[in-house]
Design a protein around this motif. Structure first.
Motif, PDB file in Angstrom:
ATOM      1  N   ASN A  72       0.963  -1.086   0.304  1.00 12.67           N
ATOM      2  CA  ASN A  72       0.221   0.163  -0.141  1.00 12.67           C
ATOM      3  C   ASN A  72       0.723   0.941  -0.184  1.00 12.67           C
ATOM      4  OD1 ASN A  72      -2.327  -1.457  -0.018  1.00 12.67           O
ATOM      5  ND2 ASN A  72      -2.457  -1.522   1.858  1.00 12.67           N
ATOM      6  N   THR A  73       1.707   1.388   1.072  1.00 13.79           N
ATOM      7  CA  THR A  73       2.777   2.673   0.879  1.00 13.79           C
ATOM      8  C   THR A  73       3.754   2.748  -0.306  1.00 13.79           C
ATOM      9  OG1 THR A  73       3.036   2.207   3.154  1.00 13.79           O
ATOM     10  CG2 THR A  73       4.495   3.703   2.301  1.00 13.79           C
ATOM     11  N   LEU A  74       4.249   1.508  -1.090  1.00 14.22           N
ATOM     12  CA  LEU A  74       4.809   1.932  -1.892  1.00 14.22           C
ATOM     13  C   LEU A  74       3.817   2.369  -3.202  1.00 14.22           C
ATOM     14  CD1 LEU A  74       7.391   1.214  -3.466  1.00 14.22           C
ATOM     15  CD2 LEU A  74       6.726  -0.752  -4.094  1.00 14.22           C
ATOM     16  N   GLN A  75       2.634   1.631  -2.842  1.00 15.00           N
ATOM     17  CA  GLN A  75       1.221   2.656  -4.126  1.00 15.00           C
ATOM     18  C   GLN A  75       1.655   4.022  -3.898  1.00 15.00           C
ATOM     19  OE1 GLN A  75      -1.262  -0.245  -3.239  1.00 15.00           O
ATOM     20  NE2 GLN A  75      -1.497  -0.858  -5.896  1.00 15.00           N
ATOM     21  N   VAL A  76       1.094   4.178  -2.656  1.00 13.67           N
ATOM     22  CA  VAL A  76       1.358   5.892  -2.560  1.00 13.67           C
ATOM     23  C   VAL A  76       1.761   6.684  -2.919  1.00 13.67           C
ATOM     24  CG1 VAL A  76       0.306   7.325  -0.393  1.00 13.67           C
ATOM     25  CG2 VAL A  76      -0.653   4.769  -0.758  1.00 13.67           C
ATOM     26  N   ALA A  77       2.816   6.161  -2.073  1.00 11.39           N
ATOM     27  CA  ALA A  77       4.360   6.537  -2.096  1.00 11.39           C
ATOM     28  C   ALA A  77       4.759   7.245  -4.191  1.00 11.39           C
ATOM     29  CB  ALA A  77       5.606   5.782  -1.601  1.00 11.39           C
ATOM     30  N   ALA A  78       4.590   5.618  -5.171  1.00 12.74           N
ATOM     31  CA  ALA A  78       5.393   5.761  -6.089  1.00 12.74           C
ATOM     32  C   ALA A  78       4.800   6.673  -6.972  1.00 12.74           C
ATOM     33  CB  ALA A  78       5.382   4.331  -6.644  1.00 12.74           C
ATOM     34  N   VAL A  79       3.076   6.547  -6.853  1.00  7.50           N
ATOM     35  CA  VAL A  79       1.964   7.561  -7.932  1.00  7.50           C
ATOM     36  C   VAL A  79       2.238   9.226  -6.932  1.00  7.50           C
ATOM     37  CG1 VAL A  79      -0.606   7.839  -8.279  1.00  7.50           C
ATOM     38  CG2 VAL A  79       0.270   5.508  -8.192  1.00  7.50           C
ATOM     39  N   SER A  80       1.956   9.154  -6.215  1.00 10.23           N
ATOM     40  CA  SER A  80       2.182  10.498  -5.706  1.00 10.23           C
ATOM     41  C   SER A  80       3.221  11.002  -6.406  1.00 10.23           C
ATOM     42  CB  SER A  80       2.146  10.221  -4.119  1.00 10.23           C
ATOM     43  OG  SER A  80       0.911  10.340  -3.820  1.00 10.23           O
ATOM     44  N   THR A  81       4.433  10.508  -5.963  1.00 16.70           N
ATOM     45  CA  THR A  81       5.642  10.885  -6.409  1.00 16.70           C
ATOM     46  C   THR A  81       6.094  11.720  -8.372  1.00 16.70           C
ATOM     47  OG1 THR A  81       6.881   9.644  -5.349  1.00 16.70           O
ATOM     48  CG2 THR A  81       8.496  10.530  -7.309  1.00 16.70           C
ATOM     49  N   VAL A  82       5.156  10.803  -8.747  1.00 25.55           N
ATOM     50  CA  VAL A  82       4.981  10.978 -10.023  1.00 25.55           C
ATOM     51  C   VAL A  82       4.214  11.815 -10.336  1.00 25.55           C
ATOM     52  CG1 VAL A  82       3.447  10.100 -12.587  1.00 25.55           C
ATOM     53  CG2 VAL A  82       5.505   8.776 -11.073  1.00 25.55           C
ATOM     54  N   ILE A  83       2.764  12.228  -9.536  1.00 26.85           N
ATOM     55  CA  ILE A  83       1.486  13.015 -10.009  1.00 26.85           C
ATOM     56  C   ILE A  83       2.298  14.455  -8.964  1.00 26.85           C
ATOM     57  CG2 ILE A  83      -0.765  13.783  -9.464  1.00 26.85           C
ATOM     58  CD1 ILE A  83      -1.754  11.108 -10.065  1.00 26.85           C
ATOM     59  N   GLY A  84       2.953  13.917  -7.988  1.00 24.03           N
ATOM     60  CA  GLY A  84       3.224  15.630  -7.562  1.00 24.03           C
ATOM     61  C   GLY A  84       4.716  16.649  -8.031  1.00 24.03           C
ATOM     62  N   THR A  85       5.448  15.725  -8.922  1.00 25.94           N
ATOM     63  CA  THR A  85       7.193  16.034  -9.348  1.00 25.94           C
ATOM     64  C   THR A  85       6.108  16.666 -10.570  1.00 25.94           C
ATOM     65  OG1 THR A  85       8.332  14.015  -8.212  1.00 25.94           O
ATOM     66  CG2 THR A  85       8.707  15.742 -10.458  1.00 25.94           C
ATOM     67  N   ILE A  86       4.624  15.979 -11.378  1.00 29.29           N
ATOM     68  CA  ILE A  86       4.988  16.482 -12.560  1.00 29.29           C
ATOM     69  C   ILE A  86       4.406  17.990 -12.348  1.00 29.29           C
ATOM     70  CG2 ILE A  86       3.549  16.338 -14.276  1.00 29.29           C
ATOM     71  CD1 ILE A  86       3.960  13.888 -14.358  1.00 29.29           C
ATOM     72  N   LEU A  87       3.125  17.712 -10.980  1.00 28.88           N
ATOM     73  CA  LEU A  87       2.500  19.239 -11.060  1.00 28.88           C
ATOM     74  C   LEU A  87       3.298  20.509 -10.193  1.00 28.88           C
ATOM     75  CD1 LEU A  87      -0.658  18.252  -8.931  1.00 28.88           C
ATOM     76  CD2 LEU A  87      -0.284  19.236 -11.691  1.00 28.88           C
ATOM     77  N   GLN A  88       4.680  19.856  -9.633  1.00 28.52           N
ATOM     78  CA  GLN A  88       5.157  21.077  -8.826  1.00 28.52           C
ATOM     79  C   GLN A  88       5.995  21.580 -10.778  1.00 28.52           C
ATOM     80  OE1 GLN A  88       8.529  21.378  -5.697  1.00 28.52           O
ATOM     81  NE2 GLN A  88       7.216  19.610  -5.674  1.00 28.52           N
ATOM     82  N   LEU A  89       6.937  20.784 -10.755  1.00 30.61           N
ATOM     83  CA  LEU A  89       7.494  21.021 -12.130  1.00 30.61           C
ATOM     84  C   LEU A  89       6.730  22.849 -13.102  1.00 30.61           C
ATOM     85  CD1 LEU A  89       9.491  18.066 -13.362  1.00 30.61           C
ATOM     86  CD2 LEU A  89      10.199  20.069 -12.256  1.00 30.61           C
ATOM     87  N   LEU A  90       5.060  21.782 -13.058  1.00 26.82           N
ATOM     88  CA  LEU A  90       4.920  22.824 -14.420  1.00 26.82           C
ATOM     89  C   LEU A  90       4.872  24.059 -13.640  1.00 26.82           C
ATOM     90  CD1 LEU A  90       2.396  20.032 -15.600  1.00 26.82           C
ATOM     91  CD2 LEU A  90       3.961  21.234 -17.358  1.00 26.82           C
ATOM     92  N   TYR A 196      15.901  16.159  -7.151  1.00 30.36           N
ATOM     93  CA  TYR A 196      15.548  16.573  -6.085  1.00 30.36           C
ATOM     94  C   TYR A 196      13.755  16.291  -5.552  1.00 30.36           C
ATOM     95  CZ  TYR A 196      14.501  19.998  -2.413  1.00 30.36           C
ATOM     96  OH  TYR A 196      13.705  20.509  -0.448  1.00 30.36           O
ATOM     97  N   ILE A 197      13.516  17.198  -6.525  1.00 31.40           N
ATOM     98  CA  ILE A 197      11.410  17.156  -6.256  1.00 31.40           C
ATOM     99  C   ILE A 197      10.550  15.540  -5.669  1.00 31.40           C
ATOM    100  CG2 ILE A 197       9.323  17.876  -7.063  1.00 31.40           C
ATOM    101  CD1 ILE A 197      10.829  19.907  -8.396  1.00 31.40           C
ATOM    102  N   SER A 198      11.222  14.592  -6.215  1.00 30.75           N
ATOM    103  CA  SER A 198      11.488  12.989  -6.305  1.00 30.75           C
ATOM    104  C   SER A 198      11.257  12.639  -5.412  1.00 30.75           C
ATOM    105  CB  SER A 198      11.784  12.245  -8.089  1.00 30.75           C
ATOM    106  OG  SER A 198      11.535  12.779  -8.991  1.00 30.75           O
ATOM    107  N   LEU A 199      13.292  13.056  -5.294  1.00 33.96           N
ATOM    108  CA  LEU A 199      13.064  12.349  -3.210  1.00 33.96           C
ATOM    109  C   LEU A 199      12.209  12.493  -2.712  1.00 33.96           C
ATOM    110  CD1 LEU A 199      17.412  12.324  -4.082  1.00 33.96           C
ATOM    111  CD2 LEU A 199      16.050  10.224  -3.242  1.00 33.96           C
TER     112      LEU A 199
END
Length: 276
Positions: A72-90, A196-199
């Motif tokens: 569960n944690t791996l799913q949440v962290a991985a998906v949040s990283t992809v979406i969150g990194t894209i949103l933050q960069l944009l 950095y953002i992804s980490l």
């Protein structure tokens, strides 16, 4: 050696000991026989792997679903990283490169909101997720982590400000639009900040307890932070060594991730310096 330099080394050594000691104590406790928080010796007199085995098997009335919580944690962290990194960069790129009405007030609002602890909004988030029927759902947790990622965009914005605008102007002359410039020019030059953002996003989602505890109520949906807390809470703090074993396994993926991505961070910084 100068006294000031000696004092500096002594302070750094003290900080290092204070930082490393609790982690080392936890690691050694995970191999200690018994379940007590306290021990007469720092290094275990008897070593065992039973605590690690207990995390993946049911014994008596226990319901420790460590493998499920890990997934569960791996799913949440991985998906949040992809979406969150894209949103933050944009978001950071938009504030860095475009000049639009209300830009400065919006940046001020983002800056002020970023100064407040996230848990202050927990009641509002709970109500919103309840309306969206996303309570007790991993995807509700992903939505919370991803939506809040843009508040930390100032580091990425500062990085984008250092990229010469002449590169974008040359691309526009060749007929490139804003999205093409962003994905084909800006992102390849932004490997250090992407790393950095992804980490930071992954680590935050991996270890978060407050939002996970408030949003996830079913044991099957729990993340590792909530599950490990339940081990101590449910058994009246008599399973510290079991808890320590779980903490060690939690730290392993983060450690590997930092060791792996550090190379990309250094390579990106070196490439940027050589180009400059």
């Amino acid at each position: 050696m100068k006294p000031k330099l000696l004092i500096s080394y002594a302070v750094l050594a003290l900080i290092g000991v204070v930082s490393i000691y609790p982690a080392l104590w936890t690691v050694l406790s995970s191999f200690r026989v018994g379940n007590s928080l306290f021990s007469d010796t720092f290094i275990p007199q008897q070593w065992t792997l039973d605590h690690y085995k207990d995390l993946f098997r049911t014994r008596g009335t226990r319901d420790i679903q460590y493998a499920k919580w890990f997934w569960n944690t791996l799913q949440v962290a991985a998906v949040s990283t992809v979406i969150g990194t894209i949103l933050q960069l944009l978001t950071a790129y938009a504030f860095s490169r475009f000049r639009f009405k209300g830009r400065k007030p919006m940046m001020m609002v983002v800056l002020i909101l970023g100064m407040f602890p996230g848990f202050l909004s927990i009641i509002a988030i709970f109500s919103i997720l309840q309306k969206l029927q996303l309570l007790d759902s991993k995807w509700g947790l992903v939505l919370v982590y991803s939506a809040g990622s843009a508040l930390g965009m100032f580091v990425a914005k500062g990085f984008f400000d250092t990229i010469p605008r002449s590169l974008e102007e040359a691309a526009r002359i060749d007929g490139a639009n804003n999205m093409s410039i962003f994905f084909r020019i800006i992102l390849p030059l932004s490997r250090p900040i992407i790393t950095y953002i992804s980490l930071m996003t992954f680590t935050g989602a991996w270890v978060d307890f407050i939002f996970a505890r408030a949003i996830l109520t079913s044991r099957d949906e729990w993340t590792l932070a909530v599950g490990l807390w339940s081990i101590i809470d449910s058994y009246n703090s008599t399973e510290f060594t079991l808890f320590a074993a779980g903490c060690v396994l939690v730290a392993i993926p983060i450690t590997i991730l930092y060791m792996y991505t550090q190379r990309f961070l250094v390579d990106g910084l070196t490439a940027g310096a050589s180009k400059g």
